[in-house]
Design an enzyme around this catalytic site. Structure first.
Site, short mmCIF file in Angstrom:
data_model
loop_
_atom_site.label_atom_id
_atom_site.label_comp_id
_atom_site.label_asym_id
_atom_site.label_seq_id
_atom_site.Cartn_x
_atom_site.Cartn_y
_atom_site.Cartn_z
N LYS A 35 0.84 -1.20 0.00
CA LYS A 35 0.00 0.00 0.00
C LYS A 35 0.88 1.25 0.00
CE LYS A 35 -0.42 -0.43 5.02
NZ LYS A 35 -1.25 -0.98 6.10
N TYR A 259 14.94 29.98 9.92
CA TYR A 259 13.72 30.68 10.32
C TYR A 259 13.54 30.68 11.83
CZ TYR A 259 12.12 30.79 5.47
OH TYR A 259 12.00 31.02 4.14
#
Ligand SMILES: *Cc1c(COP(=O)(O)O)cnc(C)c1O
Length: 362
Positions: A35, A259
Site C-alpha cells: 500500500k 527561520y
C-alpha cells in the site's frame, strides 16, 4: 542539473527482507504489503523486489488494477475491501481478493450480479477497534456471506494493535489471538493475522499464533515496527535518501540559524546547507539534534527545516565542502533512528517522500 537529493531503492534488500519474513514464518504463505505506493518505494519496484511473495496486499483500487496491467498474476488483496458497488465489478474483472469488515459491504455483495466469483477475507475486530466484526458477530456474518452465490473462498482475518510490544499490559497479542480463536471457532478457511511485528515474534509465539497467510509490510522495507532495531532483526534498509551540501556559512557565537533563529550558536562554528526540506518529505518538526551523515560522519540537524533546505552542524566534519554527500536515512543511518529523533516512525518517513525526489535503483 537536477537537485542533488535522490532516494536510492535497494531491490536486493527488498528481496533479502522478504526471505527473512519467509524464514520467520516458514509454515505461512505471505502477502507482501505494498500500500501507499509500496511504502514510498514505487509499485513497479515492489513487483520486482517481491516477485517471490505469494500475493500482494494494498488498499488502493487503481494500484491493484495497475499490478494486473504490469503482469502480476498471483493473488492481490484489498485490505480495506471495497467502497461502493462498482468496485465489485473491478474485483471480478481483475481477480482481486478483498476484505469484508461491515454489514454494508455484505449488503452490496447480496445485491451484486457479477461474471465471476469473489474470494474474500472476512475481518474480525479483536480489539484494535478499527475495521471488522466483533467476535460474537463473526459467525453470523460468515454465514450470511457464505449464503451469497457469488462468494467463493472466505478467509478469516484480524489485525493486531500491540504486536510490537511483548510486555503490553493492555491487549497483548495473546489476548487478540484468543478472541480470534473463539470468534472463529468451527469456521472453515485459512487465517491471516500477522503483520511485521507478529511475524518477527512467530518463533516466540510458536503454535499459539497460526497465520496461514502473513501480511508483513514495514519489515520488507528494512525498518521495524517497534523498539528493537532493524539490525537486531537482520533486516536491510531498502531506501537510502541522500543529498549534498550546497552552501556553507561560518557563524560566530550567539548567531542564529534559519527561520525563527531557532538555533543559536554557543561558539563560532561551520554550518552546512543541505538540499533537502519538508517539500521533499523530510519532517519539518524534526528537532535540533536529529542525526544526519555528512561524508559518512554522524552530525546533526540545526535550526528549523525549511521547504527546500535544512542546516547541519559541520563541527565533526571540518573537511566538508560544497558537494559533500549527505545521508538523511538508509544505509549507514537507520530510518528508525531518524524517525525516533523526529517523533515519528519509519513508516511515515518512507510514505511521505515527495514526488519531486528523484528515485533510482542500485
Ligand atoms: C498496513 C497493514 C499491514 C502491514 O503492517 P506492517 O506493520 O507494515 O507490517 C498488515 N495488515 C493490514 C490490515 C494493514 O493495514
Amino acid at each position: 542539473m537536477p537537485r542533488p537529493i535522490v532516494a536510492t531503492i535497494h531491490l536486493d534488500a527488498m528481496k533479502y527482507n522478504l526471505a527473512r519474513a519467509q524464514t520467520c514464518a516458514p509454515q505461512s504463505r505471505l502477502w507482501a504489503v505494498v500500500k501507499a505506493d509500496a511504502y514510498g518505494h514505487g509499485l513497479a519496484r515492489a513487483l520486482r523486489g517481491f516477485a517471490g511473495a505469494d500475493g500482494l496486499a494494498l488498499v488502493e483500487f487503481e494500484q491493484a488494477v495497475r499490478l494486473r496491467e504490469m503482469g502480476w498474476t498471483k493473488p492481490i488483496l484489498l485490505l480495506e475491501g471495497f467502497f461502493e458497488p462498482a468496485d465489485l465489478e473491478t474485483m471480478a474483472a481483475c481477480g482481486l481478493n478483498g476484505a469484508v469488515h461491515c454489514i454494508e459491504q455484505i449488503e452490496m455483495l447480496e445485491a451484486a450480479r457479477l461474471p465471476a466469483k469473489l474470494n474474500l477475507h472476512l475481518k474480525m475486530n479483536t480489539g484494535m477497534n478499527r475495521l471488522g466484526f466483533k467476535p460474537d458477530e463473526f459467525a453470523a456474518a460468515h454465514a450470511r456471506l457464505r449464503a451469497i452465490p457469488l462468494v467463493g473462498e472466505i478467509a478469516l482475518m484480524t489485525h493486531f494493535a500491540n504486536a510490537d510490544q511483548p510486555q503490553a499490559d493492555y491487549l497483548p497479542i495473546q489476548e487478540q489471538i484468543r478472541r480470534f480463536r473463539s470468534g472463529a471457532l468451527g469456521l472453515p478457511g485459512s487465517c491471516s493475522l500477522s503483520n511485521s511485528a507478529a511475524v518477527l515474534r512467530q518463533a516466540e509465539l510458536k503454535d499459539e499464533l497460526v497465520s496461514h497467510w502473513t501480511r508483513p509490510g514495514i519489515m520488507l522495507y528494512g525498518a521495524t515496527p517497534g523498539e528493537k532495531s532493524a539490525v537486531e532483526f537482520d533486516l536491510r534498509p531498502s531506501m537510502t535518501l541522500t543529498s549534498a551540501i550546497i552552501g556553507k556559512q561560518s557563524i560566530g557565537a550567539g548567531e542564529g540559524v534559519g527561520y525563527g533563529s531557532a538555533f543559536r550558536a554557543a561558539q563560532a562554528m561551520q554550518v552546512g546547507v543541505v538540499a533537502c526540506g519538508y517539500a521533499d518529505g523530510y519532517p519539518r518538526h524534526a528537532p535540533h539534534g536529529t542525526p544526519v551523515l555528512v561524508d559518512g560522519v554522524k552530525t546533526c540537524l540545526i535550526g528549523r527545516v525549511s521547504m527546500d533546505m535544512m542546516m547541519v552542524d559541520l563541527t565533526p566534519v571540518p573537511q566538508a565542502h560544497i558537494g559533500s554527500r549527505v545521508t538523511l536515512w538508509g544505509q549507514g543511518l537507520p530510518i528508525d533512528e531518524v524517525a525516533q529523533a523526529a517523533g515519528t516512525i519509519g513508516y511515515e518517513l518512507m510514505c511521505a517522500l515527495a514526488p519531486r525526489v528523484r528515485m533510482i535503483e542500485d
